[in-house]
Design an enzyme around this catalytic site. Structure first.
Site, PDB file in Angstrom:
ATOM      1  N   HIS A  52      43.092 -31.364  21.536  1.00  0.00           N
ATOM      2  CA  HIS A  52      42.020 -31.048  22.460  1.00  0.00           C
ATOM      3  C   HIS A  52      42.572 -30.808  23.862  1.00  0.00           C
ATOM      4  O   HIS A  52      43.698 -31.209  24.189  1.00  0.00           O
ATOM      5  CB  HIS A  52      40.986 -32.164  22.464  1.00  0.00           C
ATOM      6  CG  HIS A  52      40.143 -32.193  21.224  1.00  0.00           C
ATOM      7  ND1 HIS A  52      39.010 -32.958  21.098  1.00  0.00           N
ATOM      8  CD2 HIS A  52      40.275 -31.528  20.042  1.00  0.00           C
ATOM      9  CE1 HIS A  52      38.469 -32.765  19.903  1.00  0.00           C
ATOM     10  NE2 HIS A  52      39.233 -31.910  19.243  1.00  0.00           N
ATOM     11  N   GLU A  54      41.980 -31.961  26.938  1.00  0.00           N
ATOM     12  CA  GLU A  54      42.370 -33.058  27.822  1.00  0.00           C
ATOM     13  C   GLU A  54      43.650 -33.747  27.348  1.00  0.00           C
ATOM     14  O   GLU A  54      44.460 -34.190  28.164  1.00  0.00           O
ATOM     15  CB  GLU A  54      41.226 -34.069  27.984  1.00  0.00           C
ATOM     16  CG  GLU A  54      40.568 -34.526  26.701  1.00  0.00           C
ATOM     17  CD  GLU A  54      39.412 -33.650  26.246  1.00  0.00           C
ATOM     18  OE1 GLU A  54      38.293 -34.182  26.115  1.00  0.00           O
ATOM     19  OE2 GLU A  54      39.634 -32.468  25.991  1.00  0.00           O
ATOM     20  N   CYS A  77      35.635 -36.501  23.608  1.00  0.00           N
ATOM     21  CA  CYS A  77      35.099 -37.093  22.380  1.00  0.00           C
ATOM     22  C   CYS A  77      35.503 -38.555  22.252  1.00  0.00           C
ATOM     23  O   CYS A  77      36.581 -38.972  22.666  1.00  0.00           O
ATOM     24  CB  CYS A  77      35.555 -36.302  21.157  1.00  0.00           C
ATOM     25  SG  CYS A  77      37.340 -36.279  20.894  1.00  0.00           S
ATOM     26  N   CYS A  86      39.590 -38.463  22.166  1.00  0.00           N
ATOM     27  CA  CYS A  86      40.269 -38.108  23.420  1.00  0.00           C
ATOM     28  C   CYS A  86      40.135 -39.206  24.470  1.00  0.00           C
ATOM     29  O   CYS A  86      41.001 -39.349  25.338  1.00  0.00           O
ATOM     30  CB  CYS A  86      39.689 -36.817  23.972  1.00  0.00           C
ATOM     31  SG  CYS A  86      40.021 -35.385  22.940  1.00  0.00           S
ATOM     32  N   LEU A 206      35.711  -1.866  10.085  1.00  0.00           N
ATOM     33  CA  LEU A 206      35.216  -3.026  10.848  1.00  0.00           C
ATOM     34  C   LEU A 206      36.332  -3.955  11.309  1.00  0.00           C
ATOM     35  O   LEU A 206      36.170  -5.174  11.339  1.00  0.00           O
ATOM     36  CB  LEU A 206      34.179  -3.817  10.029  1.00  0.00           C
ATOM     37  CG  LEU A 206      32.911  -3.071   9.626  1.00  0.00           C
ATOM     38  CD1 LEU A 206      31.973  -4.003   8.876  1.00  0.00           C
ATOM     39  CD2 LEU A 206      32.205  -2.475  10.837  1.00  0.00           C
ATOM     40  N   SER A 302      15.076  -5.784  10.919  1.00  0.00           N
ATOM     41  CA  SER A 302      14.646  -7.019  10.251  1.00  0.00           C
ATOM     42  C   SER A 302      15.015  -8.248  11.077  1.00  0.00           C
ATOM     43  O   SER A 302      14.238  -9.209  11.156  1.00  0.00           O
ATOM     44  CB  SER A 302      15.273  -7.109   8.859  1.00  0.00           C
ATOM     45  OG  SER A 302      14.827  -6.053   8.033  1.00  0.00           O
TER      46      SER A 302
END
Length: 363
Positions: A52, A54, A77, A86, A206, A302
């Site tokens: 993460h 931090e 977290c 973290c 694509l 749609s």
């Protein structure tokens, strides 16, 4: 002092954006460690499963983190996921103050990270550039709070709202510059979605031209009529074909061939067609947070009819195709009265070569 906090949070936000389109199903997060007015550590979350933000910033700061300030775009977290909490790293590093951009909307962590830090007598301030950070992670927020991906519709149309002539010719309505810009957008999304008619008419690849990213491709195909030799299968990328369950004992040869090239995702039925809300929920369950829908008019219509569009990007070429049988960019049922029209909020218009890009929010 307030300006300093915003300055460092902006730096953390720019770090977070380096991983745009790469962190699903996690949010984008950036962090900066500051001591005596100097940045001694930077970090951002690169992808799910990686360290993460931090933690990376604190590792770069090392022992110098003692007594420093940490600026992080999202609440740290306090639970075990793919990585340890973290907050444990922050507490053990000796950080004295933590400035948090926004609270984590995930109920597993919501507020718990802040509580853990305060419990260990670390000063915490929350809400710096909060509105901008919520916009940055809007796909994650929708995924966590509603169980649905963020849906952006992209259209390239003529001035009179056509995406192809009555004979099906669509190459090219918009300019090279507009198409290059649109291709650059693809790398920022987790998946790109089209209806089967687009595959049959245009036979697209694509692929994101300017990225090596494995962009997930989704074909909405109620009757499972996608040709096994379509260009969409020609590159090494993940393809999902959304369709209805086949009746027991009636699996077609085409279905068997397609199952070797793509993942067949069976979803609920709605009025004889693929239930788009159910499809979006199932895609979210697979960690797809953001989807770029590139056609065609039936699918886009749609999605609008069912209130499933979050953002719209309309590339408009100053050309008129005309013809009552020409293909429109937005079909579906539409609205019964003008005062019921779907409104585009915060609309912006800009020029891209000879074309115009109109973009805004739907919900």
């Amino acid at each position: 002092m307030i300006r300093d906090r915003e300055y460092y949070m902006k730096l953390a936000m720019r770090l977070a954006l380096k991983a745009k389109g790469k962190t699903a199903p996690n949010p984008m997060v950036g962090a900066v460690v500051v001591k005596n007015g100097k940045i001694i550590g930077r970090g951002y979350h690169e992808k799910a499963g990686a360290a993460h933000a931090e933690v990376k910033a604190l590792e770069k700061a090392g022992k110098n983190a003692l007594g420093a300030r940490l600026y992080v775009t999202l609440e740290p977290c306090a639970h075990f996921g793919r990585t340890p909490p973290c907050v444990d790293k922050i507490i053990s590093s000796g950080i004295k103050e933590v400035y948090v951009g926004m609270i984590d909307p995930n109920p597993v962590n919501n507020g718990k990270g802040i509580q853990a830090l305060k419990k260990h007598h670390i000063k915490v301030e929350v809400g710096i550039l909060q509105d901008r950070l919520k916009m940055m992670n809007e796909a994650f927020i929708k995924y966590i709070t509603r169980g649905l991906p963020l849906v952006t519709v992209k259209v390239a149309q003529s001035l009179d709202g056509k995406i192809a002539t009555s004979g099906g010719d669509s190459k090219w309505i918009t300019s090279d510059k507009a198409r290059v810009y649109a291709h650059r957008l693809r790398k920022d999304f987790d998946a790109i979605m089209v209806g089967v008619n687009t595959v049959l008419r245009d036979n697209p690849w694509l692929d994101p031209w300017f990225s090596k990213k494995d962009l997930i491709k989704v074909i909405v195909d109620t009757q499972l009529s996608t040709p096994p030799g379509a260009n969409i299968f020609s590159r090494k990328s993940s393809v999902i074909i959304a369709t209805l369950p086949s009746p027991a004992g009636q699996e077609t040869e085409n279905r068997q061939m397609l199952a070797q090239k793509a993942r067949i995702l069976e979803v609920k039925e709605r009025a004889g067609q693929v239930n788009l809300r159910d499809l979006l929920k199932k895609l979210a369950q697979q960690g797809i947070l953001s989807i770029l829908v590139e056609g065609g008019g039936t699918l886009i219509g749609s999605l609008f009819d069912e209130g499933l569009v979050d953002k719209a990007l309309f590339f408009v070429s100053p050309k008129v195709l005309g013809g009552k049988d020409a293909i429109s960019s937005v079909e579906g049922k539409g609205v019964s009265r003008v005062d019921k029209a779907i409104k585009v909020k915060e609309a912006r218009v800009r020029r891209i070569g000879p074309d115009f890009l109109i973009e805004g929010r739907i919900s």
